[in-house]
Motif scaffolding. Structure first.
Motif, PDB file in Angstrom:
ATOM      1  N   LYS A 270      18.155  32.745 -21.054  1.00 34.22           N
ATOM      2  CA  LYS A 270      17.934  31.320 -21.283  1.00 34.22           C
ATOM      3  C   LYS A 270      16.428  31.057 -21.371  1.00 34.22           C
ATOM      4  CE  LYS A 270      18.269  30.316 -16.323  1.00 34.22           C
ATOM      5  NZ  LYS A 270      18.972  29.530 -15.290  1.00 34.22           N
ATOM      6  N   THR A 272      13.257  27.766 -21.877  1.00 31.75           N
ATOM      7  CA  THR A 272      12.885  26.348 -21.898  1.00 31.75           C
ATOM      8  C   THR A 272      11.692  26.180 -22.826  1.00 31.75           C
ATOM      9  OG1 THR A 272      13.648  26.015 -19.627  1.00 31.75           O
ATOM     10  CG2 THR A 272      12.105  24.402 -20.511  1.00 31.75           C
ATOM     11  N   LYS A 274       9.079  23.061 -24.757  1.00 37.96           N
ATOM     12  CA  LYS A 274       8.696  21.667 -24.794  1.00 37.96           C
ATOM     13  C   LYS A 274       8.843  21.101 -26.205  1.00 37.96           C
ATOM     14  CE  LYS A 274       5.429  21.664 -20.930  1.00 37.96           C
ATOM     15  NZ  LYS A 274       4.034  21.361 -20.512  1.00 37.96           N
ATOM     16  N   GLY A 318      11.215  23.018 -30.268  1.00 39.74           N
ATOM     17  CA  GLY A 318      11.810  21.818 -29.691  1.00 39.74           C
ATOM     18  C   GLY A 318      11.554  20.579 -30.519  1.00 39.74           C
ATOM     19  N   LYS A 321      14.378  15.992 -26.341  1.00 32.89           N
ATOM     20  CA  LYS A 321      14.936  16.415 -25.066  1.00 32.89           C
ATOM     21  C   LYS A 321      16.443  16.657 -25.175  1.00 32.89           C
ATOM     22  CE  LYS A 321      15.356  15.000 -20.233  1.00 32.89           C
ATOM     23  NZ  LYS A 321      15.067  13.929 -19.229  1.00 32.89           N
ATOM     24  N   SER A 323      19.766  19.995 -24.530  1.00 32.98           N
ATOM     25  CA  SER A 323      20.098  21.414 -24.359  1.00 32.98           C
ATOM     26  C   SER A 323      21.114  21.846 -25.408  1.00 32.98           C
ATOM     27  CB  SER A 323      20.658  21.664 -22.951  1.00 32.98           C
ATOM     28  OG  SER A 323      21.843  20.916 -22.736  1.00 32.98           O
ATOM     29  N   VAL A 345      19.338  27.184 -24.307  1.00 35.70           N
ATOM     30  CA  VAL A 345      18.023  26.608 -24.625  1.00 35.70           C
ATOM     31  C   VAL A 345      17.928  25.196 -24.054  1.00 35.70           C
ATOM     32  CG1 VAL A 345      16.435  25.933 -26.471  1.00 35.70           C
ATOM     33  CG2 VAL A 345      17.874  27.972 -26.737  1.00 35.70           C
ATOM     34  N   THR A 346      16.840  24.923 -23.354  1.00 38.75           N
ATOM     35  CA  THR A 346      16.575  23.590 -22.839  1.00 38.75           C
ATOM     36  C   THR A 346      15.268  23.080 -23.438  1.00 38.75           C
ATOM     37  OG1 THR A 346      17.683  24.078 -20.745  1.00 38.75           O
ATOM     38  CG2 THR A 346      16.207  22.186 -20.779  1.00 38.75           C
ATOM     39  N   LYS A 348      12.436  20.193 -23.213  1.00 40.19           N
ATOM     40  CA  LYS A 348      11.871  19.155 -22.362  1.00 40.19           C
ATOM     41  C   LYS A 348      10.785  18.356 -23.101  1.00 40.19           C
ATOM     42  CE  LYS A 348      12.718  21.412 -17.922  1.00 40.19           C
ATOM     43  NZ  LYS A 348      12.124  21.885 -16.633  1.00 40.19           N
TER      44      LYS A 348
END
Length: 349
Positions: A270, A272, A274, A318, A321, A323, A345-346, A348
């Motif tokens: 996984k 993260t 921005k 990204g 915001k 997931s 995938v997250t 932010k």
């Protein structure tokens, strides 16, 4: 070993493989050369002896001769290559401290592991490949867990017949606790100087080593071959090499492909990222010849991130915001079935 190869060729009728011949982070220390007489043991009985740290004295295998080996193999279920290995080389001593390594006259034609993974010359470190560079057609659907349970403590009988520069090898591996469990494999190796080279090599020796295992020998001898033996290597034409690989009728896809996803040097499942930034992941798979493809994103997912996949590189940028789960699929390849890898995938702010 693997310091220098003569350009031999290897053709396996049955190959189980999931790891390189040299396990990762292996350090080869000076090996003891042991004469494999009846009752001789190579490797510590606690199965801690590392790769190539104990070796047998090589036996010379000439044209028209047969090598017979029988021994108990006591390996480890941790890895399929934690068992016996044997090599074809130019000298009887294949230990790390053999003087011939220094003057560069020592070479290995081919090395074959217990799981029938074979390496030699231009074919070193290739997976599921015959010497005509096509995928091997498996003749069994034995999976790795079953294979390791049979081989871990087994009686092994190996017969090698040499005809000129080809050696045919038959391995019969029988579980000691349950003799009804048995694996038979067949391999052909070339001890020629180059692909297609028929020049005769007089100095061909065979010796055994181990990796986290020990062997107890019952027989290790070379005798004159009885009867007519012919060895036909697989066709190796340009036209054959261009033919697409298709699974044979006995080639059942029973195993999942094995994915590795890395961010830099770190394995990840996984990530993260921005908003407005991007991250690149490297995706690899075993079998290496399986085709990888990105599963199409939904409209909702596309609003969260822009995802592209090309030549093993997965790039995620990204957008807002949220997931999503990115999926990479590998095609069926031999005994490996179509498999999907998911990466969470997250995004932010």
């Amino acid at each position: 070993m693997f310091k220098k190869f003569l350009c031999g060729v290897v053709a396996a009728a049955l190959v189980f493989t999931a790891a390189p011949v040299l396990p990762a982070n292996t350090t080869v220390a000076d090996a003891a050369m042991i004469e494999a007489t009846e009752g001789a043991i190579i490797g510590k009985e606690d199965r801690t002896t590392g790769f190539w740290k104990d070796v047998t004295k090589g036996l010379k295998l000439g044209d028209g001769e047969t090598l017979n080996a029988e021994f108990e193999n006591h390996g480890s279920a941790d890895q399929n290559y934690f068992n016996f290995t044997y090599a074809f080389m130019t000298h009887e001593d294949m230990s790390e401290n053999t003087p011939q390594r220094d003057d560069k006259t020592y070479m290995e034609y081919a090395i074959v592991r217990a799981d029938n993974y074979a390496a030699g010359g231009d074919w070193a470190n290739k997976i599921n490949m015959s010497f005509d560079e096509k995928e091997i057609k498996f003749e069994s659907d034995v999976n790795w867990d079953t294979w390791k349970s049979i081989v871990q403590d087994s009686n092994v009988v190996i017969t090698m017949n040499r005809v000129k520069n080809l050696v045919s090898i038959t391995q019969v591996i029988t579980n000691i606790a349950d003799p009804t469990k048995k694996i038979t494999t067949k391999t052909v190796v070339s001890v020629g100087k180059a692909k297609g080279d028929e020049s005769y090599n007089d100095n061909v020796y065979v010796a055994f080593t181990i990796d986290h295992a020990y062997l107890k020998f019952k027989k290790f001898e070379v005798v004159k071959t009885t009867g007519d033996v012919t060895i036909a290597p697989p066709a190796n034409t340009e036209a054959d090499n261009k033919k697409p690989t298709t699974p044979g009728p006995s080639q059942k896809a029973t195993q999942k492909a094995k994915f590795t996803v890395k961010k830099g040097k770190k394995k990840v499942s996984k990530v993260t990222v921005k908003k407005g930034k991007k991250v690149t992941l490297k995706v690899t798979v075993i079998p290496t010849k399986a085709k990888l493809s990105l599963v199409k994103l939904t409209k909702k997912q596309k609003k969260i991130a822009n995802v592209t996949f090309k030549k093993g590189k997965l790039t995620i940028k990204g957008k807002k915001k949220g997931s999503l789960t990115v999926k990479i699929t590998s095609s069926r390849q031999g005994v490996y079935k179509k498999t999907t890898k998911s990466i969470k995938v997250t995004v932010k702010k």
